[in-house]
Design an enzyme around this catalytic site. Structure first.
Site, PDB file in Angstrom:
ATOM      1  N   LYS A 273      52.232  32.343  53.457  1.00 40.69           N
ATOM      2  CA  LYS A 273      50.805  32.126  53.181  1.00 40.69           C
ATOM      3  C   LYS A 273      50.025  31.948  54.491  1.00 40.69           C
ATOM      4  O   LYS A 273      48.872  32.370  54.587  1.00 40.69           O
ATOM      5  CB  LYS A 273      50.609  30.928  52.254  1.00 40.69           C
ATOM      6  CG  LYS A 273      51.126  31.163  50.831  1.00 40.69           C
ATOM      7  CD  LYS A 273      50.395  32.278  50.105  1.00 40.69           C
ATOM      8  CE  LYS A 273      49.103  31.750  49.542  1.00 40.69           C
ATOM      9  NZ  LYS A 273      48.364  32.747  48.766  1.00 40.69           N
TER      10      LYS A 273
ATOM     11  N   ASP B 145      51.862  41.625  35.698  1.00 39.48           N
ATOM     12  CA  ASP B 145      52.503  40.993  34.549  1.00 39.48           C
ATOM     13  C   ASP B 145      51.862  41.463  33.250  1.00 39.48           C
ATOM     14  O   ASP B 145      50.825  40.958  32.831  1.00 39.48           O
ATOM     15  CB  ASP B 145      52.413  39.469  34.686  1.00 39.48           C
ATOM     16  CG  ASP B 145      53.315  38.752  33.715  1.00 39.48           C
ATOM     17  OD1 ASP B 145      53.460  39.226  32.562  1.00 39.48           O
ATOM     18  OD2 ASP B 145      53.867  37.700  34.095  1.00 39.48           O
ATOM     19  N   GLU B 146      52.505  42.428  32.610  1.00 39.12           N
ATOM     20  CA  GLU B 146      51.970  43.028  31.386  1.00 39.12           C
ATOM     21  C   GLU B 146      51.829  41.985  30.271  1.00 39.12           C
ATOM     22  O   GLU B 146      50.836  41.980  29.534  1.00 39.12           O
ATOM     23  CB  GLU B 146      52.893  44.154  30.932  1.00 39.12           C
ATOM     24  CG  GLU B 146      52.506  44.779  29.623  1.00 39.12           C
ATOM     25  CD  GLU B 146      53.577  45.704  29.075  1.00 39.12           C
ATOM     26  OE1 GLU B 146      53.246  46.479  28.174  1.00 39.12           O
ATOM     27  OE2 GLU B 146      54.733  45.638  29.541  1.00 39.12           O
TER      28      GLU B 146
ATOM     29  N   THR C 217      45.815  37.137  36.267  1.00 38.06           N
ATOM     30  CA  THR C 217      46.276  36.486  35.037  1.00 38.06           C
ATOM     31  C   THR C 217      46.825  35.088  35.294  1.00 38.06           C
ATOM     32  O   THR C 217      47.226  34.408  34.356  1.00 38.06           O
ATOM     33  CB  THR C 217      47.352  37.338  34.326  1.00 38.06           C
ATOM     34  OG1 THR C 217      48.425  37.579  35.235  1.00 38.06           O
ATOM     35  CG2 THR C 217      46.768  38.634  33.807  1.00 38.06           C
TER      36      THR C 217
ATOM     37  N   LYS D 255      49.944  24.283  52.152  1.00 34.48           N
ATOM     38  CA  LYS D 255      51.253  24.474  52.781  1.00 34.48           C
ATOM     39  C   LYS D 255      51.204  25.480  53.931  1.00 34.48           C
ATOM     40  O   LYS D 255      52.149  25.590  54.703  1.00 34.48           O
ATOM     41  CB  LYS D 255      52.283  24.888  51.732  1.00 34.48           C
ATOM     42  CG  LYS D 255      52.594  23.735  50.783  1.00 34.48           C
ATOM     43  CD  LYS D 255      53.259  24.217  49.529  1.00 34.48           C
ATOM     44  CE  LYS D 255      53.427  23.108  48.529  1.00 34.48           C
ATOM     45  NZ  LYS D 255      52.170  22.575  48.020  1.00 34.48           N
TER      46      LYS D 255
END
Length: 162
Positions: free
Chosen positions: A152, A46-47, A21, A140
């Site tokens: 990351k 994330d609804e 999303t 990064k």
């Protein structure tokens, strides 16, 4: 890779986008509309973002939007990932904590999502014989000087370890 070559990779494949999303997921749906995937799974914890994305999808009557399935899940949850990766051919792993100031304040949360979550994606992909996994990283990670870059960079190492 030319459009034709990319088509041979994407067409008739089941695609999972973790963190689907976010901005990457939105862009991927737009790009994938140029091809013929069998199914696109948007995987996100994330609804609210999923609800808003579903509304956007329903407004567009393009054929690709009929192929999208939404799954609530977190990359931190291996069992949910394992269940969701059944019959998946390609994973685009974009789920991550990416906001540098937030990650500086909550580095262990970034470890759980960016490192352990990535390990869970790789583990589920191997267990389910997923053909291709693409990890989305950041500049990064090349010379990390903050917690986000460090997590990351570890994600990249995990993605390349299998």
């Amino acid at each position: 890779m030319s459009r034709l070559e990319f088509s041979s990779v994407i067409d008739n494949q089941c695609i999972l986008i973790t963190g689907g999303t976010g901005s990457f997921g939105h862009q991927m749906i737009e790009e994938l509309s140029n091809y013929n995937p069998k199914k696109i799974i948007i995987y996100s914890r994330d609804e609210d973002k999923q609800h808003r994305m579903k509304e956007e999808v329903n407004e567009n009557q393009n054929e690709i939007y009929k192929k999208i399935k939404f799954v609530i899940g977190d990359v931190r949850d291996y069992d949910r990932l394992y269940t969701t990766t059944k019959d998946v051919d390609i994973i685009f792993h974009a789920a991550a904590l990416k906001q540098v100031p937030t990650v500086e304040l909550h580095p262990y949360e970034a470890v759980k999502t960016n490192v352990i979550g990535s390990y869970n994606v790789v583990k589920a992909a191997v267990a389910r014989n997923v053909k291709k996994v693409v990890g989305i990283s950041t500049d990064k990670a090349s010379k990390p000087v903050n917690a986000m870059g460090m997590t990351k960079a570890l994600q990249e190492k995990i993605m390349l370890s299998e």
